[in-house]
Structure formats: structure tokens, C-alpha cells
Design a protein around this motif. Sequence first.
Motif, PDB file in Angstrom:
ATOM      1  N   GLN A   1       0.818  -1.303  -0.051  1.00 23.74           N
ATOM      2  CA  GLN A   1      -0.030   0.107  -0.030  1.00 23.74           C
ATOM      3  C   GLN A   1       0.905   1.157   0.042  1.00 23.74           C
ATOM      4  O   GLN A   1       0.411   2.256  -0.752  1.00 23.74           O
ATOM      5  CB  GLN A   1      -0.937   0.040   1.192  1.00 23.74           C
ATOM      6  N   GLY A   2       1.919   1.203   0.891  1.00 25.87           N
ATOM      7  CA  GLY A   2       2.773   2.367   1.010  1.00 25.87           C
ATOM      8  C   GLY A   2       4.188   2.276   0.225  1.00 25.87           C
ATOM      9  O   GLY A   2       4.759   1.282  -0.162  1.00 25.87           O
TER      10      GLY A   2
ATOM     11  N   THR B   1      -5.076   4.269  -0.474  1.00 26.83           N
ATOM     12  CA  THR B   1      -6.635   4.159   0.199  1.00 26.83           C
ATOM     13  C   THR B   1      -6.696   4.780   1.384  1.00 26.83           C
ATOM     14  O   THR B   1      -5.859   5.270   2.149  1.00 26.83           O
ATOM     15  CB  THR B   1      -6.918   2.838   0.012  1.00 26.83           C
ATOM     16  N   SER B   2      -7.876   5.141   1.653  1.00 24.21           N
ATOM     17  CA  SER B   2      -8.149   5.907   3.017  1.00 24.21           C
ATOM     18  C   SER B   2      -7.917   5.012   4.261  1.00 24.21           C
ATOM     19  O   SER B   2      -7.908   3.703   4.016  1.00 24.21           O
ATOM     20  CB  SER B   2      -9.899   6.007   2.895  1.00 24.21           C
TER      21      SER B   2
ATOM     22  N   LYS C   1      -3.335  14.405   1.115  1.00 24.48           N
ATOM     23  CA  LYS C   1      -2.349  14.322   0.068  1.00 24.48           C
ATOM     24  C   LYS C   1      -1.890  12.533   0.236  1.00 24.48           C
ATOM     25  O   LYS C   1      -0.890  12.290  -0.405  1.00 24.48           O
ATOM     26  CB  LYS C   1      -0.932  14.878   0.285  1.00 24.48           C
ATOM     27  N   LYS C   2      -2.586  11.958   1.216  1.00 16.54           N
ATOM     28  CA  LYS C   2      -2.358  10.529   1.415  1.00 16.54           C
ATOM     29  C   LYS C   2      -0.826  10.392   1.624  1.00 16.54           C
ATOM     30  O   LYS C   2      -0.068   9.778   1.106  1.00 16.54           O
ATOM     31  CB  LYS C   2      -2.791   9.578   0.630  1.00 16.54           C
TER      32      LYS C   2
ATOM     33  N   THR D   1      -0.151   0.832   6.943  1.00 20.66           N
ATOM     34  CA  THR D   1      -1.497   1.644   6.994  1.00 20.66           C
ATOM     35  C   THR D   1      -2.397   0.697   7.268  1.00 20.66           C
ATOM     36  O   THR D   1      -2.589  -0.922   7.000  1.00 20.66           O
ATOM     37  CB  THR D   1      -1.829   2.134   5.893  1.00 20.66           C
ATOM     38  N   SER D   2      -3.520   1.151   8.169  1.00 24.71           N
ATOM     39  CA  SER D   2      -4.569   0.071   8.629  1.00 24.71           C
ATOM     40  C   SER D   2      -6.028   0.889   8.319  1.00 24.71           C
ATOM     41  O   SER D   2      -6.373   2.190   8.577  1.00 24.71           O
ATOM     42  CB  SER D   2      -4.747   0.239  10.185  1.00 24.71           C
TER      43      SER D   2
END
Lengths: 116, 110
Positions: B3-4, B27-28, B69-70, B91-92
Amino acid sequence: EAGVAQSPRYKIIEKRQSVAFWCNPISGHATLYWYQQILGQGPKLLIQFQNNGVVDDSQLPKDRFSAERLKGVDSTLKIQPAKLEDSAVYLCASSSVTGKRLYEQYFGPGTRLTVT
Amino acid sequence: SQQGEEDPQALSIQEGENATMNCSYKTSINNLQWYRQNSGRGLVHLILIRSNEREKHSGRLRVTLDTSKKSSSLLITASRAADTASYFCATSGGGNKLTFGTGTQLKVEL
């Protein structure tokens, strides 16, 4: 407080053989995770248990990987048969479902698997 | 899938300098966490920042989060040789499932 225990620490097998890894989480931690970490990458979640139920196994290659946590405490991850690309470090982690450190995961030392 | 994405991939600094590493995600999230990994102590949780927080401090660590800006950044002040390690953001999005980034390798030289 004892940490997350894993065994064995190292394992070398030939492709198509089977292997099993064991994990004992921190006492009282209801949630247990297995991750696969390939060299140079971040850990990737394989499976997440809460007590003895599976919460998420969407990234577990179910044709060859299986995991169980029968009594809601320790857990076993098995690979059968192994492929060369399974060479990685397998990390077990646990976390609590209550308290201040609710979202923190505590990791074991890992098992380094080499498939030849 | 990762994800990151951490940036830079590798960072080399002198002891006493500050180290900054960045993480971008797709993603959020509910929260974002930073972990450190070295051969001696394995993977260790450093700090957690929730999606409604913008900045958090813990000792020599400062984390910022910009959900528009994530992205997140981790600042280690007054670095020490013992800070040499790989640093991962995770991220969770819920259910405490963590998705880790690719990591930044930090080397602190004497």
C-alpha cells in the motif's frame, strides 16, 4: 512479559517438500497474524486470526499454504509443497483487542525459509 | 500488494543529524504506523497516528500525517548509530489489518 515466540528460526528445504512453522503469541493477545517478508520488501499479511477464527486470509495462497489456530493460542503455518518463490522470512505477530495499545502489533523473530 | 511507498529507499547520514523519511499510500486509512526493523531486535512498533491527527511526537520521533495528500513523514532527530535500520510505514483501513510499505534503509554513520 514474554514476547512472540517462533520456531524454527531457520529452515532449508528442497522444492516440493513440506514445512511447518510454529508461533506462540503474547499471553492474552486474541489476534494473531502471519506475514511473509521477501528480501528487500515489506511484510505482506498472509492470514489474520481472532481467537481461533480467521478474520482475513485473502492473500494466503490456499493451494499450498494452510494455517490453523485450534485453541485460540498458538498457531501453525504450513507450506505443502514448497516452491522456490516461497523463500522468505515468515513473521508471526500478535495484538490485543483491548487497551491503550490496541492497534500495535508485536512481532516474533521470524523463521527464515530457504527453498532450494 | 504494497500500500505504501517509502521515500527515499536508502538514506545515509552522520550521527547527530536529523533523518526524514516519507510514506505515500493509496486508499483511505484509520491509522498509520511506523515500524523499525533491524537484525538485532526484529520488527518493532515505533509510533501510531490516527487519521484525525496531524502530528505526533514520541521521544526523538515526530510523525506527520496529511490525509488530503495521502502521505506521512517520520523525522528522527539527533540520530544515533543505533538508529541504523529499515523503517516501514504501515496503514490500517480497519480490522487492524496492516499493509506495509517498501521501507527506507537508514544508515547512521559515526
